[in-house]
Design an enzyme around this catalytic site. Structure first.
Site, PDB file in Angstrom:
ATOM      1  N   HIS A 166       0.825  -1.202   0.000  1.00 39.32           N
ATOM      2  CA  HIS A 166       0.000   0.000   0.000  1.00 39.32           C
ATOM      3  C   HIS A 166       0.867   1.263   0.000  1.00 39.32           C
ATOM      4  CE1 HIS A 166      -3.477  -2.517   1.976  1.00 39.32           C
ATOM      5  NE2 HIS A 166      -3.176  -2.896   0.744  1.00 39.32           N
TER       6      HIS A 166
HETATM    7  C1  LIG Z   1       0.246  -7.682  -4.477  1.00 37.95           C
HETATM    8  C2  LIG Z   1      -0.689  -6.583  -4.108  1.00 37.95           C
HETATM    9  C3  LIG Z   1      -1.796  -6.855  -3.306  1.00 37.95           C
HETATM   10  C4  LIG Z   1      -2.665  -5.831  -2.957  1.00 37.95           C
HETATM   11  N1  LIG Z   1      -3.820  -6.125  -2.312  1.00 37.95           N
HETATM   12  C5  LIG Z   1      -4.765  -5.157  -2.159  1.00 37.95           C
HETATM   13  C6  LIG Z   1      -6.063  -5.461  -1.679  1.00 37.95           C
HETATM   14  O1  LIG Z   1      -6.406  -6.622  -1.426  1.00 37.95           O
HETATM   15  N2  LIG Z   1      -6.956  -4.437  -1.510  1.00 37.95           N
HETATM   16  C7  LIG Z   1      -6.629  -3.141  -1.786  1.00 37.95           C
HETATM   17  O2  LIG Z   1      -7.464  -2.264  -1.576  1.00 37.95           O
HETATM   18  N3  LIG Z   1      -5.399  -2.826  -2.265  1.00 37.95           N
HETATM   19  C8  LIG Z   1      -4.486  -3.800  -2.494  1.00 37.95           C
HETATM   20  N4  LIG Z   1      -3.278  -3.487  -3.043  1.00 37.95           N
HETATM   21  C9  LIG Z   1      -2.962  -2.066  -3.287  1.00 37.95           C
HETATM   22  C10 LIG Z   1      -3.653  -1.488  -4.523  1.00 37.95           C
HETATM   23  O3  LIG Z   1      -3.800  -2.478  -5.517  1.00 37.95           O
HETATM   24  C11 LIG Z   1      -2.835  -0.302  -5.052  1.00 37.95           C
HETATM   25  O4  LIG Z   1      -2.655   0.641  -4.020  1.00 37.95           O
HETATM   26  C12 LIG Z   1      -3.527   0.387  -6.218  1.00 37.95           C
HETATM   27  O5  LIG Z   1      -3.786  -0.532  -7.251  1.00 37.95           O
HETATM   28  C13 LIG Z   1      -2.704   1.548  -6.758  1.00 37.95           C
HETATM   29  O6  LIG Z   1      -3.505   2.268  -7.680  1.00 37.95           O
HETATM   30  P1  LIG Z   1      -2.939   3.511  -8.516  1.00 37.95           P
HETATM   31  O7  LIG Z   1      -4.061   3.968  -9.391  1.00 37.95           O
HETATM   32  O8  LIG Z   1      -2.311   4.494  -7.594  1.00 37.95           O
HETATM   33  O9  LIG Z   1      -1.764   2.893  -9.383  1.00 37.95           O
HETATM   34  P2  LIG Z   1      -1.789   1.640 -10.375  1.00 37.95           P
HETATM   35  O10 LIG Z   1      -3.032   0.877 -10.277  1.00 37.95           O
HETATM   36  O11 LIG Z   1      -0.504   0.933 -10.153  1.00 37.95           O
HETATM   37  O12 LIG Z   1      -1.793   2.319 -11.810  1.00 37.95           O
HETATM   38  C14 LIG Z   1      -0.672   2.921 -12.397  1.00 37.95           C
HETATM   39  C15 LIG Z   1      -0.613   2.490 -13.849  1.00 37.95           C
HETATM   40  O13 LIG Z   1       0.274   3.354 -14.554  1.00 37.95           O
HETATM   41  C16 LIG Z   1       1.048   2.583 -15.436  1.00 37.95           C
HETATM   42  N5  LIG Z   1       2.274   3.340 -15.701  1.00 37.95           N
HETATM   43  C17 LIG Z   1       3.270   3.627 -14.831  1.00 37.95           C
HETATM   44  N6  LIG Z   1       4.235   4.323 -15.440  1.00 37.95           N
HETATM   45  C18 LIG Z   1       3.842   4.517 -16.731  1.00 37.95           C
HETATM   46  C19 LIG Z   1       4.424   5.153 -17.865  1.00 37.95           C
HETATM   47  N7  LIG Z   1       5.622   5.755 -17.786  1.00 37.95           N
HETATM   48  N8  LIG Z   1       3.745   5.143 -19.041  1.00 37.95           N
HETATM   49  C20 LIG Z   1       2.530   4.525 -19.136  1.00 37.95           C
HETATM   50  N9  LIG Z   1       1.945   3.897 -18.092  1.00 37.95           N
HETATM   51  C21 LIG Z   1       2.596   3.902 -16.902  1.00 37.95           C
HETATM   52  C22 LIG Z   1       1.248   1.268 -14.707  1.00 37.95           C
HETATM   53  O14 LIG Z   1       1.587   0.222 -15.583  1.00 37.95           O
HETATM   54  C23 LIG Z   1      -0.102   1.076 -14.028  1.00 37.95           C
HETATM   55  O15 LIG Z   1      -1.008   0.342 -14.823  1.00 37.95           O
HETATM   56  C24 LIG Z   1      -2.386  -4.488  -3.385  1.00 37.95           C
HETATM   57  C25 LIG Z   1      -1.296  -4.223  -4.199  1.00 37.95           C
HETATM   58  C26 LIG Z   1      -0.459  -5.247  -4.576  1.00 37.95           C
HETATM   59  C27 LIG Z   1       0.698  -4.933  -5.481  1.00 37.95           C
END
Ligand SMILES: Cc1cc2nc3c(=O)[nH]c(=O)nc-3n(C[C@H](O)[C@H](O)[C@H](O)COP(=O)(O)OP(=O)(O)OC[C@H]3O[C@@H](n4cnc5c(N)ncnc54)[C@H](O)[C@@H]3O)c2cc1C
Ligand SMILES: *[C@@H]1O[C@H](CO)[C@@H](O)[C@H](O)[C@H]1NC(C)=O
Ligand SMILES: *[C@@H]1O[C@H](CO)[C@@H](O)[C@H](O)[C@H]1NC(C)=O
Ligand SMILES: *[C@@H]1O[C@H](CO)[C@@H](O)[C@H](O)[C@H]1NC(C)=O
Ligand SMILES: *[C@@H]1O[C@H](CO)[C@@H](O)[C@H](O)[C@H]1NC(C)=O
Length: 544
Positions: A482
């Site tokens: 997280h």
């Molecule tokens: C193993 C694991 C288990 C988890 N379990 C849970 C759970 O059970 N419940 C829960 O609530 N949360 C959970 N989390 C946490 C939650 O999934 C994350 O906090 C959340 O998905 C992050 O969302 P975000 O929109 O900030 O980023 P992300 O969902 O990571 O989105 C960012 C996106 O940007 C893309 N990107 C990055 N750089 C570039 C670039 N230069 N050019 C183009 N694209 C790019 C990436 O590929 C990605 O798809 C877990 C996370 C992990 C890794």
């Protein structure tokens, strides 16, 4: 008695076989993939296009945001990862195991990184982002998050946005035997009241939502795209954004490369915006690569300066995971977290069963002889807490190659308050292990195997000894995945998620959080994408 154990054993075996099949088969479980109509290989996009909104990162927050904006405006989503349907194991709960063991050849849907603290971690690299590789637990943000986020929330709109998310991707889980047992022992250990099934953040024990439905299919953020206006949206996959382009202090376009290394540019129309949703690692990285960051740092890397911004890459924080791993005297069906204990001071306890390799860092390293990687008897009790006061920072490992993961340090437990919370959480786990429900399991006798066989560093014998428990916390620190921060509200973006000092640029993702919302952040990240999208639609209809 003997019969039911044999049945469980056979079921577990079948599941293990199914897991292996998921890894290699190309069948697509029955998710709605109509969004694929407007998903394009970046190689097929022209080298210069124009849109109202360009969203960098098709992740957990980026997908609902793009969908919402597409109702009125043209939207381009640029995602570095590929189509999730290419990796059948991400589409089902049983494939969770594979997410952690798939290795990292640069093409997998999860990208490994190790923070400078030495803790193994994972980032999503696939359309749908972290929501395609995570454990799927869904629970709304806590009150203190909304009070301290630095945002003047429209709470009615927050409620609407959560509801929109929930009707699309969230299910009420049916608890299997292990999750029910875990839930009962939470109640027995005093984590009360019993709040039944609830998506809200409530002190006590509850069953939360899940993005896995009751046949285990994952409903990640990609499924929001099914609600997009198909005439207005284009999603490019294997589109790696290299940097944001500016005219003076106004963002006006992006430079990205396709899988063949060919460069493309996309620009925004008048009144349009670029929105960074690249996550807590990706967004600060891209700001730095684009020339927004501490002046002396950027000039040391010979990166042309657009705006001196001392806070980019600062306030990086990860909620440390504590807990214990043990083998039951009998196998259990696999399950990711479905129930949670929420203690008074926002300390949380969850449990995962049979999916063990995930949780043991480094992977496979300290399993005792005889325990296999998919031991169906392995369960873990794990915990985290909300208010993490320890902070670290992020810097680039390459000033030219965006594919090179930045260098991150979280400084786990550098602030003494964090240790205090861990101590409380570990003691609660100790209480759980002493409940009648757990005692009963411990004395079940299978081939003279009495009691739990603990793995790794044992819980301190005397949980009343603060320094022994503190030592345990530090020694066994790992991640709950997280991690957040890097572009926090009030420092890098304002209360409307606009980058301070720059025109036409916003950030909407976990990099803006100074605290991770709720027991698990995904619910609030999805809500945030929808919420900011609705706000932008409102603002523009007021202007017109
Ligand atoms: C193993 C694991 C288990 C988890 N379990 C849970 C759970 O059970 N419940 C829960 O609530 N949360 C959970 N989390 C946490 C939650 O999934 C994350 O906090 C959340 O998905 C992050 O969302 P975000 O929109 O900030 O980023 P992300 O969902 O990571 O989105 C960012 C996106 O940007 C893309 N990107 C990055 N750089 C570039 C670039 N230069 N050019 C183009 N694209 C790019 C990436 O590929 C990605 O798809 C877990 C996370 C992990 C890794
Ligand atoms: C995109 O096209 C390139 C070049 O033809 C190819 O190598 C790559 O695998 C394609 N990616 C996807 C997701 O189809
Ligand atoms: C989709 O967008 C187009 C173009 O803006 C618009 O004409 C159409 O009404 C929209 N469709 C829906 C269902 O909103
Ligand atoms: C920087 O990247 C290189 C090449 O991938 C890697 O070997 C090195 O460990 C990285 N440095 C840090 C501090 O992570
Ligand atoms: C408490 O734990 C510390 C660290 O393990 C140990 O040095 C100390 O002797 C313990 N104190 C008591 C009273 O057991």
């Amino acid at each position: 008695m003997e019969h039911s154990r044999v049945t469980i054993l056979i079921l577990s075996l079948m599941i293990s076989i199914f897991q292996l099949q998921l890894h290699s088969s190309h069948a697509i479980p029955n998710q709605d993939v109509s969004y694929m109509k407007f998903v394009h290989n970046a190689t097929d996009l022209s080298t210069k296009e124009e849109y109202d909104y360009i969203i960098i990162g098709g992740g957990t927050a980026g997908c609902p945001l793009a969908t919402t904006l597409s109702s009125k405006f043209s939207v381009l989503v640029l995602e570095r990862g590929s189509d999730p349907n290419k990796y059948p194991f991400v589409l089902n709960e049983l494939g969770l195991f594979n997410v952690f063991t798939a290795g990292d050849d640069g093409k997998n849907p999860s990208q490994r990184f190790i923070s400078e603290d030495g803790v193994e971690n994972i980032r999503g690299r696939v359309l749908g982002g972290g929501s395609m590789v995570n454990a799927g637990f869904y629970s709304r943000g806590h009150r203190e998050f909304f009070e301290s986020a630095g945002v003047d929330w429209d709470m009615e709109l927050v409620e609407k946005a959560y509801e929109w998310v929930e009707e699309t991707v969230v299910s009420q889980p049916i608890l299997n035997a292990w999750q029910s047992t875990f839930r009962s022992s939470l109640l027995e250990s005093g984590v009360v009241p019993d709040n039944g099934f609830d998506l809200r953040h409530l002190v006590g024990t509850k069953t939360g939502g899940s993005i896995f439905d009751n046949i285990g299919n994952r409903h990640g953020a990609v499924e929001f795209l099914n609600k997009a206006n198909t005439t207005n949206i284009k999603v490019a996959i294997e589109a790696t954004v290299q940097r944001i382009l500016f005219s003076g202090l106004s963002a006006n376009g992006v430079l990205y490369s396709d899988s063949k290394g060919k460069l493309h540019k996309a620009f925004i129309r008048k009144k349009g915006e670029i929105i960074l949703s690249a996550g807590a690692i990706g967004s600060p990285q891209l700001l730095l690569l684009s020339g927004i960051g501490p002046k002396s740092y950027l000039s040391s890397l010979k990166l042309p300066l657009v705006l001196h911004q001392p806070y980019v890459g600062q306030s990086m924080s990860d909620n440390p995971r504590f807990g214990t791993y043990f083998i039951l005297p009998f196998p259990v069906l696999p399950s990711s977290a479905k129930a949670v204990g929420i203690l008074q001071d926002n300390i949380y306890i969850q449990s995962i069963a049979s999916l063990l390799p995930i949780l043991i860092p480094p992977i496979f390293s300290f399993l005792p002889p005889g325990a296999t990687s998919i031991d169906p008897s392995l369960v873990v009790l794990i915990g985290k807490f909300s208010e993490v006061h320890s902070e670290g920072s992020l810097r680039l490992n390459s000033s030219t190659d965006v594919k090179r993961s930045p260098i991150v340090r979280f400084n786990y437990y550098s602030h003494p308050d964090d240790l205090g919370r861990c101590v409380k959480g570990v003691r609660k786990i100790g209480d759980l292990l002493k409940t009648k429900t757990m005692e009963k399991i411990k004395t079940q006798n299978l081939e003279d195997n009495k009691g739990f066989e603990f793995l790794g560093v044992p819980l301190p014998e005397n949980l009343g000894n603060v320094s022994a428990v503190e030592e345990y916390c530090k020694k066994t620190v790992s991640t709950y995945w997280h991690y957040h921060g890097g572009c926090v509200v009030g420092k890098v973006v304002d209360g409307n998620y606009k980058v301070i000092g720059i025109k036409n640029l916003r950030i909407v993702d976990g990099s803006t959080f100074s605290e991770s919302p709720g027991t698990n952040p995904m619910a609030t990240l999805m809500m945030l994408g929808r919420y900011v999208g609705l706000k932008l639609l409102q603002q523009r209809s007021n202007l017109n």
